[in-house]
Design a protein around this motif. Structure first.
Motif, PDB file in Angstrom:
ATOM      1  N   PHE A   1      35.460  45.668  63.564  1.00 21.75           N
ATOM      2  CA  PHE A   1      34.262  45.919  64.362  1.00 21.75           C
ATOM      3  C   PHE A   1      33.619  44.587  64.740  1.00 21.75           C
ATOM      4  CE2 PHE A   1      34.836  49.714  61.848  1.00 21.75           C
ATOM      5  CZ  PHE A   1      34.396  50.766  62.640  1.00 21.75           C
ATOM      6  N   GLY A   2      33.790  44.147  65.975  1.00 19.10           N
ATOM      7  CA  GLY A   2      33.034  43.012  66.478  1.00 19.10           C
ATOM      8  C   GLY A   2      31.707  43.524  67.012  1.00 19.10           C
ATOM      9  N   TYR A   3      30.611  42.989  66.500  1.00 22.32           N
ATOM     10  CA  TYR A   3      29.298  43.529  66.865  1.00 22.32           C
ATOM     11  C   TYR A   3      28.399  42.518  67.567  1.00 22.32           C
ATOM     12  CZ  TYR A   3      28.203  41.225  62.383  1.00 22.32           C
ATOM     13  OH  TYR A   3      28.081  40.321  61.368  1.00 22.32           O
ATOM     14  N   ALA A   4      28.877  41.304  67.803  1.00 22.32           N
ATOM     15  CA  ALA A   4      27.987  40.229  68.231  1.00 22.32           C
ATOM     16  C   ALA A   4      27.334  40.484  69.582  1.00 22.32           C
ATOM     17  CB  ALA A   4      28.742  38.902  68.267  1.00 22.32           C
ATOM     18  N   ILE A   5      28.040  41.120  70.508  1.00 20.47           N
ATOM     19  CA  ILE A   5      27.480  41.269  71.865  1.00 20.47           C
ATOM     20  C   ILE A   5      26.912  42.654  72.115  1.00 20.47           C
ATOM     21  CG2 ILE A   5      29.124  39.565  72.743  1.00 20.47           C
ATOM     22  CD1 ILE A   5      30.523  41.918  74.185  1.00 20.47           C
ATOM     23  N   LEU A   6      26.869  43.500  71.102  1.00 22.48           N
ATOM     24  CA  LEU A   6      26.413  44.871  71.294  1.00 22.48           C
ATOM     25  C   LEU A   6      24.979  45.040  70.798  1.00 22.48           C
ATOM     26  CD1 LEU A   6      29.575  46.841  70.092  1.00 22.48           C
ATOM     27  CD2 LEU A   6      28.865  46.401  72.448  1.00 22.48           C
ATOM     28  N   GLY A   7      24.178  45.741  71.571  1.00 23.59           N
ATOM     29  CA  GLY A   7      22.854  46.113  71.109  1.00 23.59           C
ATOM     30  C   GLY A   7      22.945  47.187  70.037  1.00 23.59           C
ATOM     31  N   GLU A   8      21.848  47.401  69.342  1.00 26.49           N
ATOM     32  CA  GLU A   8      21.873  48.348  68.228  1.00 26.49           C
ATOM     33  C   GLU A   8      22.147  49.768  68.705  1.00 26.49           C
ATOM     34  OE1 GLU A   8      18.322  47.532  65.799  1.00 26.49           O
ATOM     35  OE2 GLU A   8      18.528  45.458  66.501  1.00 26.49           O
ATOM     36  N   ALA A   9      21.639  50.138  69.859  1.00 26.52           N
ATOM     37  CA  ALA A   9      21.904  51.483  70.375  1.00 26.52           C
ATOM     38  C   ALA A   9      23.385  51.654  70.711  1.00 26.52           C
ATOM     39  CB  ALA A   9      21.050  51.750  71.611  1.00 26.52           C
ATOM     40  N   ALA A  10      23.988  50.631  71.305  1.00 26.98           N
ATOM     41  CA  ALA A  10      25.418  50.708  71.634  1.00 26.98           C
ATOM     42  C   ALA A  10      26.267  50.783  70.373  1.00 26.98           C
ATOM     43  CB  ALA A  10      25.823  49.504  72.478  1.00 26.98           C
TER      44      ALA A  10
END
Length: 477
Positions: free
Chosen positions: A446-455
């Motif tokens: 899970f790469g999460y760096a560019i995703l907002g919390e809702a996404a």
């Protein structure tokens, strides 16, 4: 809708129509409209889009709605942010452009992409960087703009050593620093030098990234051997049996498992290198981002004569800067510098001097202090969503970095889960393709760096749906 203005002059009408009664979030409607215009060719490669404030005013929505839509399309590869705040249609997504998109780019049908290895370039500190650019252009002596040796500019050597010795616990001296165009070029230069010095085999962590070192070493004719990784780092007994001349490690946050190499394993690896006369290549790719643990120092500080430290601005600032550095043992520096000159005559001087000033002013430290809580909130949102929707997945490597691995329970097939996720509009990678020879449980990256919390929450919900589908699917005959 009245005519909009772009930041390049009088604008085309983007023809975005919003239906506030449709039950679809407004930012999704904006994304879909711009995406469709690019795919049909109505918005051509290089077309500038209106500033977010101007478009928001024209559509009668908050600026945050437009920012979220633009960021999503940048992440997908449809748009690109340019210097000075311009947002333009990206060449790689335009109809008829040559070649495909990068392997980590998101297909158009994906709603959320947990692609790894990306940093949030929308947070790049433009104003602070511009101050350093201005300083460089107004104060740098003329001779700095002439050809330099392959190591780069002395100002950046000094600034990097001050930073790395203070923050990463290295034992770096300016004379041993070589500036390169990111980690990819740095490892390529190292492989060339190792080959010329008689190296025949290189060891990599297993699992590990299947680009850069793995591809370059194989292409150069080196034998590549995988060495299994456990919770405390690489298995040194297996490394000892591998007969390698060098080993590439990610000791502070192993990619992709997230394991932190223990002090005992680090000492064993150093003893292995000293005993064999081998080289340890330390890829310190994202150690600045830590959340739930104290900093872990670099291995280079333990044995500077046997470790090449590789650093980059790609995960901390932006990969497009193409700024990287090697801190090498003294006996390798001249060969690395010569290989760098042969490759491209040296990295751009203005960029090097700008980064040196940026470091010396403390702007790099300030940027990292600002970004750590941003990424931590996104990490926390991911862990909360996994606990809520997929409690039988086992997250690992959560204390640092910009990605998390979640191990799958035995009843779930990794490839089946990844394929089902794709059918539901979710992009995610499994661990399996990054194994060299080892076996182990299935896992998801899970790469999460560019995703907002809702996404992030939406993505985990999509994954939960995909996993239910896999579990209820009839068995194959």
């Amino acid at each position: 809708m009245g005519q909009l203005r772009t930041n390049s002059g009088p604008a085309e009408d983007l023809l975005i129509e919003l239906d506030r009664d449709a039950g679809v979030p407004l930012h999704r409607q904006i994304e879909a409209s711009i995406r469709a215009s690019i795919r049909t060719g109505r918005l051509r490669t290089g077309t500038s889009l209106p500033p977010t404030r101007a478009l928001a005013a024209g559509l009668g929505v908050s600026r945050g709605v437009v920012v979220e839509a633009y960021q999503q399309l940048v992440a997908e590869g449809y748009l690109v942010s340019r210097s000075g705040g311009y947002t333009q249609v990206a060449a790689s997504m335009a109809p008829g452009s040559a070649g495909g998109t990068a392997s980590r780019a998101r297909p158009a049908t994906r709603r959320v992409d947990f692609g790894y290895g990306r940093t949030d370039v929308s947070q790049f500190p433009r104003a602070a960087w511009l101050r350093s650019v201005r300083t460089v252009l107004t104060t740098t002596p003329n001779d700095r703009f002439a050809y330099l040796d392959g190591r780069g500019v002395p100002e950046l050597h000094r600034a990097l050593c001050d930073y790395l010795n203070r923050v990463r616990g290295t034992s770096a001296v300016p004379d041993n620093v070589v500036i390169c165009s990111g980690y990819g070029q740095g490892i390529s230069l190292l492989i060339q030098v190792l080959l010329r010095r008689g190296a025949r085999r290189i060891a990599l962590e297993d699992p590990s990234s299947n680009d850069d070192a793995r591809v370059l070493a194989s292409a150069a004719g080196l034998d590549v051997v995988g060495v299994p990784v456990g919770p405390n780092g690489i298995h040194v007994d297996a490394l000892d049996r591998a007969g390698a001349d060098a080993v590439v490690l990610t000791p502070s946050h192993q990619w992709p498992t997230g394991a932190v190499m223990s002090a005992a394993v680090r000492a064993d690896v150093i003893r292995w290198a000293q005993r064999r006369g081998a080289l340890v290549v330390e890829d310190d790719y994202d150690a600045e981002y830590r959340y739930d643990r104290s900093p872990v120092g670099a291995m280079q500080g333990l044995a500077p004569d046997h470790v090449v430290y590789c650093g980059t601005a790609s995960k901390t600032l932006a990969p497009g800067l193409r700024l990287g550095w090697l801190v090498a043992p003294a006996h390798l520096v001249a060969d690395l510098a010569a290989a760098k000159v042969l490759a491209d005559r040296g990295s751009p001087v203005i960029d090097q001097l700008t980064f040196a000033d940026f470091l010396a002013r403390g702007e790099f430290d300030r940027h990292l202090r600002r970004m750590r809580p941003v990424y931590r909130r996104r990490r926390d949102a991911l862990l909360d969503a996994l606990r809520t929707h997929l409690p039988d997945l086992e997250p690992a490597g959560i204390a640092a970095g910009q990605h998390v691995v979640a191990w799958l329970p035995p009843d779930l097939d990794e490839a089946a889960v990844v394929a089902a996720a794709d059918r539901h509009g979710l992009g995610i990678h499994g661990v399996g393709p990054y194994r060299i020879a080892s076996t182990g449980p299935g896992g998801l990256i899970f790469g999460y760096a560019i995703l907002g919390e809702a996404a992030i929450a939406e993505g985990v919900t999509l994954l939960a749906t995909a996993i239910r589908e896999v579990r209820t699917a009839p068995p194959l005959p």
